[in-house]
Design an enzyme around this catalytic site. Structure first.
Site, short mmCIF file in Angstrom:
data_model
loop_
_atom_site.label_atom_id
_atom_site.label_comp_id
_atom_site.label_asym_id
_atom_site.label_seq_id
_atom_site.Cartn_x
_atom_site.Cartn_y
_atom_site.Cartn_z
N THR A 21 0.86 -1.18 0.00
CA THR A 21 0.00 0.00 0.00
C THR A 21 0.90 1.23 0.00
O THR A 21 1.98 1.22 0.61
CB THR A 21 -0.94 0.02 1.22
OG1 THR A 21 -0.15 0.03 2.42
CG2 THR A 21 -1.87 -1.18 1.22
N GLY A 22 0.47 2.27 -0.70
CA GLY A 22 1.33 3.45 -0.82
C GLY A 22 2.59 3.14 -1.61
O GLY A 22 3.66 3.67 -1.32
N ILE B 138 9.16 5.47 0.01
CA ILE B 138 9.60 4.17 0.53
C ILE B 138 8.85 3.03 -0.16
O ILE B 138 9.43 1.99 -0.51
CB ILE B 138 9.38 4.12 2.06
CG1 ILE B 138 10.31 5.13 2.76
CG2 ILE B 138 9.59 2.71 2.60
CD1 ILE B 138 9.98 5.38 4.24
N GLY B 139 7.55 3.21 -0.37
CA GLY B 139 6.75 2.16 -1.01
C GLY B 139 7.23 1.89 -2.43
O GLY B 139 7.34 0.72 -2.84
N TYR C 262 0.28 12.10 14.68
CA TYR C 262 1.01 11.15 13.80
C TYR C 262 1.77 10.13 14.65
O TYR C 262 1.68 8.92 14.43
CB TYR C 262 1.95 11.96 12.92
CG TYR C 262 2.88 11.15 12.03
CD1 TYR C 262 2.50 10.79 10.73
CD2 TYR C 262 4.14 10.77 12.47
CE1 TYR C 262 3.36 10.06 9.91
CE2 TYR C 262 5.01 10.05 11.65
CZ TYR C 262 4.61 9.70 10.38
OH TYR C 262 5.46 8.99 9.56
N1 LIG Z 1 10.01 9.60 5.06
C1 LIG Z 1 10.23 9.43 6.34
O1 LIG Z 1 11.12 10.07 6.93
C2 LIG Z 1 9.42 8.43 7.13
C3 LIG Z 1 9.83 8.16 8.44
C4 LIG Z 1 9.11 7.25 9.20
C5 LIG Z 1 8.01 6.62 8.67
N2 LIG Z 1 7.61 6.91 7.39
C6 LIG Z 1 6.42 6.21 6.90
O2 LIG Z 1 6.71 5.60 5.66
C7 LIG Z 1 5.50 5.47 4.90
C8 LIG Z 1 5.78 5.97 3.50
O3 LIG Z 1 6.14 7.34 3.58
P1 LIG Z 1 7.08 8.06 2.51
O4 LIG Z 1 8.12 8.78 3.26
O5 LIG Z 1 7.46 7.11 1.45
O6 LIG Z 1 6.07 9.19 2.02
P2 LIG Z 1 5.22 9.40 0.68
O7 LIG Z 1 6.14 9.52 -0.49
O8 LIG Z 1 4.31 10.52 1.00
O9 LIG Z 1 4.41 8.05 0.51
C9 LIG Z 1 3.14 7.82 1.08
C10 LIG Z 1 2.42 6.81 0.20
O10 LIG Z 1 1.21 6.43 0.85
C11 LIG Z 1 0.12 6.68 -0.03
N3 LIG Z 1 -1.04 7.02 0.78
C12 LIG Z 1 -1.17 8.01 1.70
N4 LIG Z 1 -2.40 7.99 2.23
C13 LIG Z 1 -3.05 6.95 1.64
C14 LIG Z 1 -4.36 6.42 1.77
N5 LIG Z 1 -5.27 6.97 2.60
N6 LIG Z 1 -4.71 5.35 1.02
C15 LIG Z 1 -3.81 4.80 0.16
N7 LIG Z 1 -2.56 5.26 0.00
C16 LIG Z 1 -2.19 6.32 0.73
C17 LIG Z 1 0.60 7.83 -0.93
O11 LIG Z 1 -0.09 7.90 -2.18
P3 LIG Z 1 -1.44 8.78 -2.39
O12 LIG Z 1 -1.23 10.05 -1.63
O13 LIG Z 1 -1.56 8.93 -3.86
O14 LIG Z 1 -2.55 7.95 -1.83
C18 LIG Z 1 2.04 7.38 -1.16
O15 LIG Z 1 2.09 6.34 -2.12
C19 LIG Z 1 4.43 6.23 5.67
O16 LIG Z 1 3.66 5.33 6.43
C20 LIG Z 1 5.25 7.12 6.62
O17 LIG Z 1 4.54 7.45 7.76
C21 LIG Z 1 8.29 7.79 6.62
#
Ligand SMILES: NC(=O)c1ccc[n+]([C@@H]2O[C@H](COP(=O)([O-])OP(=O)(O)OC[C@H]3O[C@@H](n4cnc5c(N)ncnc54)[C@H](OP(=O)(O)O)[C@@H]3O)[C@@H](O)[C@H]2O)c1
Length: 250
Positions: A13-14, A19-20, A151
Site C-alpha cells: 500500500t502506498g 519508501i513504497g 502522527y
Molecule cells: N520519510 C520518512 O522520513 C518516514 C519516516 C518514518 C516513517 N515513514 C512512513 O513511511 C511510509 C511511506 O512514507 P514516505 O516517506 O514514502 O512518504 P510518501 O512519499 O508521501 O508516501 C506515502 C504513500 O502512501 C500513499 N497514501 C497516503 N495515504 C493513503 C491512503 N489513505 N490510502 C492509500 N494510499 C495512501 C501515498 O499515495 P497517495 O497520496 O496517492 O494515496 C504514497 O504512495 C508512511 O507510512 C510514513 O509514515 C516515513
C-alpha cells in the site's frame, strides 16, 4: 542477482512514491508479482512505468473499507493468496498541539491507524503459512518530536498491533513485524503540509542528531523490509526493526 521473491505475490500500500516505490522496485527486481495501491492515479501510472518487472497498480484509499474489500476480492480472483503485505501507506497532518483540529486528528487516525488495521484484516483471508506482514511505523512512535503528536500516537498504535497480531495469529504461520524508518529522504513532509522552504532547515537540524550524519534513503528502508519479508527472517515476528542511522539510540 538474488531472486528471493520469485513468483511471490507482494502487496504494497502506498507503493506509488517514496519508501513504497523503492520497495516495489526491489521486490519486482527479485522476481515478485507486485501490486501497489494508492489514491493518486497519475502517480501510480508513473510508478508502474518506472518499475522493471511484474507490477500492477490499483487505486484505492486505505481509510475506506470498501476499497480494501475491492482489493482483497481482486487478489482472491487473480492469485487466491498473498505472500507478502507491506502495509506502508501513511501520512498525516503535522502541526503544534494547540493548532490540531478535529478534522486533522480524524484524517491522521483514519489513514495510519484505521487504515493499517483494516488493510491487514481485509487481506488476512488470503494469508497462510509463510506469509509475512510488514507494517510501516516510524521512530516518531517512540520519540517526543515536536508537531508530531497525532502522527506519532498513530505510529505507536500500529507498532502495538504488530505485537498483538503475533498472538492473534498464533499457529497460523503468519509473521508480523514493523519497520521503523528514521529521517528518510522522501517528499513526505511537503506532501503532508510542511512548506517546501522549511524542509531544508528541518533536514539540517535533524541530521545533526543522527550518528551516521545523514538522512536515510528509501532504498535503505526497502532493503530492511525485504529482509523481514524474506525466509531469512523466518524466526522473527513481533519486532520493530529501526532503520534510522542510530537516531533513536543516542
Ligand atoms: N520519510 C520518512 O522520513 C518516514 C519516516 C518514518 C516513517 N515513514 C512512513 O513511511 C511510509 C511511506 O512514507 P514516505 O516517506 O514514502 O512518504 P510518501 O512519499 O508521501 O508516501 C506515502 C504513500 O502512501 C500513499 N497514501 C497516503 N495515504 C493513503 C491512503 N489513505 N490510502 C492509500 N494510499 C495512501 C501515498 O499515495 P497517495 O497520496 O496517492 O494515496 C504514497 O504512495 C508512511 O507510512 C510514513 O509514515 C516515513
Amino acid at each position: 542477482m538474488v531472486n528471493r521473491f520469485e513468483n511471490k505475490v507482494v502487496v504494497i500500500t502506498g507503493g506509488s512514491t517514496g519508501i513504497g516505490l523503492a520497495t516495489a522496485r526491489l521486490f519486482a527486481r527479485e522476481g515478485a508479482k507486485v501490486l501497489i495501491m494508492a489514491r493518486n492515479e497519475a502517480a501510480m501510472r508513473s510508478a508502474r512505468e518506472s518499475i522493471y518487472g511484474d507490477v500492477e497498480a490499483i487505486s484505492g484509499d486505505i481509510s475506506k473499507l470498501r476499497d480494501l474489500e475491492a482489493l482483497a476480492a481482486y487478489l482472491k480472483r487473480k492469485y487466491g493468496r498473498i505472500d507478502v503485505l507491506f502495509a506502508n501507506a501513511g501520512g498525516g497532518v503535522l502541526g503544534p498541539m494547540d493548532a490540531v483540529t478535529e478534522a486533522d486528528f480524524d484524517k491522521t487516525v483514519a489513514t495510519n491507524f484505521k487504515g493499517t488495521y483494516f488493510t491487514v484484516q481485509a487481506l488476512l483471508p488470503l494469508m497462510g503459512v509463510g506469509t509475512s506482514v510488514v507494517i510501516n511505523t516510524s521512530v516518531a512512535g517512540s520519540k517526543g518530536l515536536p508537531n508530531f503528536s497525532v502522527y506519532s500516537a498513530t505510529k505507536a498504535a500500529i507498532r502495538s498491533l504488530a505485537r498483538t497480531w503475533t498472538t492473534d495469529l498464533k499457529g497460523r504461520g503468519i509473521r508480523v513485524n514493523a519497520i521503523a524508518p528514521g529521517h528518510i529522504d522522501t517528499d513526505i513532509m511537503v506532501r503532508n503540509g510542511i512548506p517546501a522552504d522549511q524542509v531544508a532547515g528541518i533536514n539540517n537540524e535533524v541530521t545533526k542528531q543522527i550518528p551516521l550524519g545523514r538522512m536515510g534513503s528509501a532504498e535503505e528502508v526497502a532493503n530492511a523490509v525485504a529482509f523481514l519479508a524474506s525466509d531469512e527472517a523466518s524466526y522473527i515476528t513481533g519486532i520493530e526493526l529501526t532503520v534510522d542511522g542510530g537516531w533513536t539510540q543516542v
